[in-house]
Design a protein around this motif. Structure first.
Motif, PDB file in Angstrom:
ATOM      1  N   PRO A  97       1.139  -1.442   0.512  1.00  0.00           N
ATOM      2  CA  PRO A  97       0.091  -0.117   0.001  1.00  0.00           C
ATOM      3  C   PRO A  97       1.064   1.394  -0.075  1.00  0.00           C
ATOM      4  N   GLU A  98       0.358   1.614  -0.518  1.00  0.00           N
ATOM      5  CA  GLU A  98       0.947   3.283  -0.876  1.00  0.00           C
ATOM      6  C   GLU A  98       1.115   3.927   0.247  1.00  0.00           C
ATOM      7  N   PHE A  99       2.524   4.854   0.257  1.00  0.00           N
ATOM      8  CA  PHE A  99       2.890   5.826   1.556  1.00  0.00           C
ATOM      9  C   PHE A  99       2.345   4.838   3.065  1.00  0.00           C
ATOM     10  N   VAL A 100       2.486   3.577   2.805  1.00  0.00           N
ATOM     11  CA  VAL A 100       2.118   2.597   4.534  1.00  0.00           C
ATOM     12  C   VAL A 100       3.436   2.236   4.095  1.00  0.00           C
ATOM     13  N   THR A 101       3.497   0.953   3.589  1.00  0.00           N
ATOM     14  CA  THR A 101       4.666  -0.321   3.491  1.00  0.00           C
ATOM     15  C   THR A 101       5.488   0.129   2.572  1.00  0.00           C
ATOM     16  N   GLN A 102       5.533   1.537   1.522  1.00  0.00           N
ATOM     17  CA  GLN A 102       7.010   1.622   0.830  1.00  0.00           C
ATOM     18  C   GLN A 102       6.232   3.395   0.363  1.00  0.00           C
ATOM     19  N   CYS A 103       7.319   3.666   0.040  1.00  0.00           N
ATOM     20  CA  CYS A 103       6.650   5.056  -1.319  1.00  0.00           C
ATOM     21  C   CYS A 103       6.529   4.379  -2.617  1.00  0.00           C
ATOM     22  N   PRO A 104       5.722   5.154  -3.328  1.00  0.00           N
ATOM     23  CA  PRO A 104       4.885   4.879  -4.994  1.00  0.00           C
ATOM     24  C   PRO A 104       6.564   4.761  -5.503  1.00  0.00           C
ATOM     25  N   ILE A 105       6.295   3.338  -6.872  1.00  0.00           N
ATOM     26  CA  ILE A 105       7.831   3.517  -8.272  1.00  0.00           C
ATOM     27  C   ILE A 105       6.899   4.349  -8.418  1.00  0.00           C
ATOM     28  N   ARG A 106       7.384   5.956  -9.210  1.00  0.00           N
ATOM     29  CA  ARG A 106       7.464   6.633  -9.692  1.00  0.00           C
ATOM     30  C   ARG A 106       7.988   5.950 -11.112  1.00  0.00           C
ATOM     31  N   PRO A 107       7.494   6.761 -12.407  1.00  0.00           N
ATOM     32  CA  PRO A 107       7.412   6.370 -14.188  1.00  0.00           C
ATOM     33  C   PRO A 107       8.985   6.768 -14.006  1.00  0.00           C
ATOM     34  N   GLY A 108       9.178   5.242 -14.738  1.00  0.00           N
ATOM     35  CA  GLY A 108      10.732   4.680 -14.964  1.00  0.00           C
ATOM     36  C   GLY A 108      11.469   3.641 -14.428  1.00  0.00           C
ATOM     37  N   LYS A 109      10.682   4.215 -12.894  1.00  0.00           N
ATOM     38  CA  LYS A 109      11.688   3.271 -11.762  1.00  0.00           C
ATOM     39  C   LYS A 109      10.466   1.622 -12.049  1.00  0.00           C
ATOM     40  N   SER A 110      11.391   0.636 -10.933  1.00  0.00           N
ATOM     41  CA  SER A 110      11.637  -0.446 -10.463  1.00  0.00           C
ATOM     42  C   SER A 110      11.207  -0.576  -9.315  1.00  0.00           C
ATOM     43  N   TYR A 111      10.777  -1.895  -9.074  1.00  0.00           N
ATOM     44  CA  TYR A 111      10.714  -2.333  -7.200  1.00  0.00           C
ATOM     45  C   TYR A 111      10.384  -3.674  -7.333  1.00  0.00           C
ATOM     46  N   THR A 112      11.110  -4.710  -6.859  1.00  0.00           N
ATOM     47  CA  THR A 112      11.146  -5.873  -6.735  1.00  0.00           C
ATOM     48  C   THR A 112      10.618  -6.101  -5.601  1.00  0.00           C
ATOM     49  N   TYR A 113       9.261  -7.388  -5.369  1.00  0.00           N
ATOM     50  CA  TYR A 113       8.299  -7.604  -4.567  1.00  0.00           C
ATOM     51  C   TYR A 113       9.205  -8.752  -4.188  1.00  0.00           C
ATOM     52  N   ARG A 114       9.255  -9.611  -3.262  1.00  0.00           N
ATOM     53  CA  ARG A 114      10.194 -10.635  -2.520  1.00  0.00           C
ATOM     54  C   ARG A 114       9.547 -11.285  -1.597  1.00  0.00           C
ATOM     55  N   PHE A 115       8.369 -12.492  -1.028  1.00  0.00           N
ATOM     56  CA  PHE A 115       8.004 -13.054  -0.007  1.00  0.00           C
ATOM     57  C   PHE A 115       7.277 -14.146   0.007  1.00  0.00           C
ATOM     58  N   THR A 116       7.443 -14.858   0.278  1.00  0.00           N
ATOM     59  CA  THR A 116       6.833 -16.138   0.351  1.00  0.00           C
ATOM     60  C   THR A 116       5.594 -16.974   1.218  1.00  0.00           C
ATOM     61  N   ILE A 117       4.660 -17.653  -0.399  1.00  0.00           N
ATOM     62  CA  ILE A 117       3.722 -17.724   1.159  1.00  0.00           C
ATOM     63  C   ILE A 117       3.580 -18.709   1.935  1.00  0.00           C
ATOM     64  N   GLN A 118       3.492 -18.551   3.152  1.00  0.00           N
ATOM     65  CA  GLN A 118       3.460 -19.425   4.209  1.00  0.00           C
ATOM     66  C   GLN A 118       2.260 -19.839   4.523  1.00  0.00           C
ATOM     67  N   GLY A 119       1.534 -21.866   4.722  1.00  0.00           N
ATOM     68  CA  GLY A 119       0.520 -22.169   5.358  1.00  0.00           C
ATOM     69  C   GLY A 119      -0.480 -21.618   4.440  1.00  0.00           C
ATOM     70  N   GLN A 120      -0.626 -20.752   3.386  1.00  0.00           N
ATOM     71  CA  GLN A 120      -2.201 -20.512   2.944  1.00  0.00           C
ATOM     72  C   GLN A 120      -2.492 -21.382   1.391  1.00  0.00           C
TER      73      GLN A 120
END
Length: 565
Positions: A97-120
């Protein structure tokens, strides 16, 4: 002999490595956010999409898998992606969620989301969590059982995802920006969609209508997701019964129904057996509208359940749908939800919270012209929890500010109960209660805290069924009811044996819901109404869950490529 033992050990070790690599995989994906021409309802407009697809790609994983999704922003808007319902254990930086857990990805930029599914296991989804971009930026996230495990029901012959959405002929970002300028409610959508297509009942739409093929005698698992921005939806299939087996990636005691109701953000897994004459049958969805006198999109979206060996070419059979305001059906449906097995519900409560949720009206600021105050009686629409209208920061994310000790970004004085006790669902609420205070207030929880929250709808402006979503957690819905929650009378109704485990609760119109969870995931976690117009107006808050003891109870360090504001 020693060489043989050494060889045997390495053979055993390699087999373990091989087995572990089979059991849990790391999946890599690239999401390119871009503008794509999309034609719907006879008109073409540029829509924001992922990889040129609307809806976006379906991700399929097994429980235990790790996802690494690199998001490249080639559009003109800031964006983030939220993995709706994923627990994100210690990986709050990937929640989105924007401005809660991260600043937004601006135009021209990138970001990698890394997470594991656990018990779902089951059906979740992903979507943009920035402005109204999730109108077209969304897709299914299917979690299959871990390899070697199976469903707690006979394996279906087919699996089909049906993602319900809303379509605007105008640019959705312009729609919400105009509403923000004027203070009025935003224009309603022009159509509902199933897998991005409006269906046969709309102009210029029949060619794209989604067809779901079935063979006579087969059982299909339908994974239904409500990705609509602002509308709870009824869902049904003509002449076929639906057996509900899961919701929000948690299994349920199976029950049979003709109609589903899903609030935005919710998912429901159903089994459908093709036991009717081999014809074509409409799959249909339309609004459940609980707010009185509020405008809404009253159209109906359809797909077609099509038997492969048909004996007729007649038009598809249309199912009856409930009246738009049929709350009785919604109540009957939601009360059937029970976890598949008995569960461990927190019995002793450390934090007993009471949150009012609802709308409000801001008086027109003296420096605003009349055309900026087009809410009721020359006001501006707003919304709040416990009379606090949530304001997102703009220079730092809340999680960054918390982790780095940055002052003056938020406070931790969100109230545990409403500042004023009143007849929450009454018809004569004082106008003095209509205008909330604005603030970026969090509620602090120690790691391991056992939490109960009473979510109480109010009749300020109008009462409404609010889908309340908590990031980073699932919770047990131990009770629901109408009117004002009464702890002496209503506590006896609590289901502490097999309540459903959800990530989004549809709080009944003019009523309440009680949820329980253990705060075992450190970080900053947003809780908000999943009607996007309401979060824009401030119907949200966030929990700050402190670290526990040791690495496994501590938020991971921020990734190196975390976007900057």
């Amino acid at each position: 002999m020693r060489t043989l033992h050494t060889f045997s050990f390495w053979l055993f070790f390699c087999s373990l490595l091989s087995a572990s690599s089979i059991i849990a995989k790391v999946q890599h994906h690239n999401f390119v956010i871009q503008e794509t021409p999309v034609k719907r309802l006879c008109k073409t407009r540029n829509a924001i999409t992922v990889n040129g697809m609307f809806p976006g790609p379906t991700l399929e994983v097994n429980d235990g898998d790790t996802l690494q999704v690199k998001v490249h922003n080639r559009a003109r808007y800031n964006i983030t992606i939220h993995w709706h319902g994923v627990r994100q254990m210690r990986t709050g930086w990937a929640d989105g969620p924007e401005f809660v857990t991260q600043c937004p990805i601006r135009p021209g930029k990138s970001y990698t989301y890394r997470f594991t599914i656990q018990g779902q296991e089951g059906t979740l989804w992903w979507h943009a969590h920035s402005s109204w971009l999730r109108a077209t930026v969304y897709g299914a996230l299917i979690i299959h059982p871990a390899l070697g495990s199976s469903f707690p029901f006979p394996k279906p012959d087919r699996q089909t995802s049906l993602v319900l959405g809303e379509w605007w002929n105008a640019n959705p970002v312009n729609v919400i920006n105009q509403a923000t300028r004027t203070g009025a409610a935003p224009n309603v959508s022009d159509a509902y969609t199933i897998n991005g297509q409006p269906g046969d009942l709309y102009n210029c739409s029949s060619k794209g209508t989604v067809v779901v093929p079935v063979n006579s005698g087969e059982t299909s698992l339908l994974r239904v997701i409500n990705a609509a921005l602002n509308q709870p939806l009824f869902f049904t299939v003509a002449n076929h019964k639906l057996t509900v087996v899961g919701a929000d990636a948690s299994y349920l005691k199976p029950f049979t129904t003709k109609v589903l109701m899903l609030g935005p953000g919710q998912t429901t897994d159903v089994l459908l057996t093709a036991n009717q004459p081999p014809k074509r049958y409409y799959i249909a969805a339309r609004a459940y509208q609980s707010a009185q006198n509020a405008p809404f999109d009253n159209t109906t979206t359809t797909a077609i359940l099509q038997y492969t060996k048909r004996t007729t070419t007649s038009p598809p059979i249309m199912p009856p749908l409930p009246a738009f305001n049929h709350t009785k059906i919604v109540t009957s449906f939601s009360r059937k939800f029970k976890s598949l097995r008995n569960v461990v519900v927190p019995k002793t409560i450390d934090e007993n919270l009471f949150f009012t949720i609802g709308l409000g009206l801001d008086n027109c600021p003296k420096n605003f012209p009349k055309n900026r105050c087009q809410g009721l009686n020359g006001t501006r629409f707003t919304a709040s929890m416990n009379n606090v209208s949530f304001v997102l920061p703009s220079n730092f994310s809340l999680l960054q500010a918390h982790s780095n000790g940055i002052p003056n970004v938020f406070t931790t004085d969100f109230p545990a109960k409403p500042p004023v006790k009143f007849d929450y669902t009454g018809n004569n609420i004082s106008r003095g209660l209509f205008q909330p205070v604005k603030g970026t207030k969090l509620y602090k929880l120690k790691y391991g805290t056992r939490v109960q929250i009473v979510l109480q709808d109010t009749n300020i402006v109008t009462s409404e069924n609010h889908p309340i979503h908590l990031h980073g957690y699932d919770f047990y819905i131990v009770a629901e009811g109408f009117g004002n929650f009464n702890p002496k009378k209503d506590s006896s109704k609590f289901n502490l044996v097999d309540p459903p485990l959800r990530n989004t609760v549809a709080v009944p119109v003019n009523g309440w819901a009680v949820i329980r969870f253990v705060a075992d995931n450190p970080g900053v976690w947003l809780m908000h109404c999943h009607l996007d117009v309401h979060i824009k107006w401030g119907l949200g808050m966030a929990f700050l869950v402190e670290n526990g003891v040791g690495k496994l109870e501590t938020l991971e360090a921020a990734p190196h490529d975390l976007p900057v504001c």
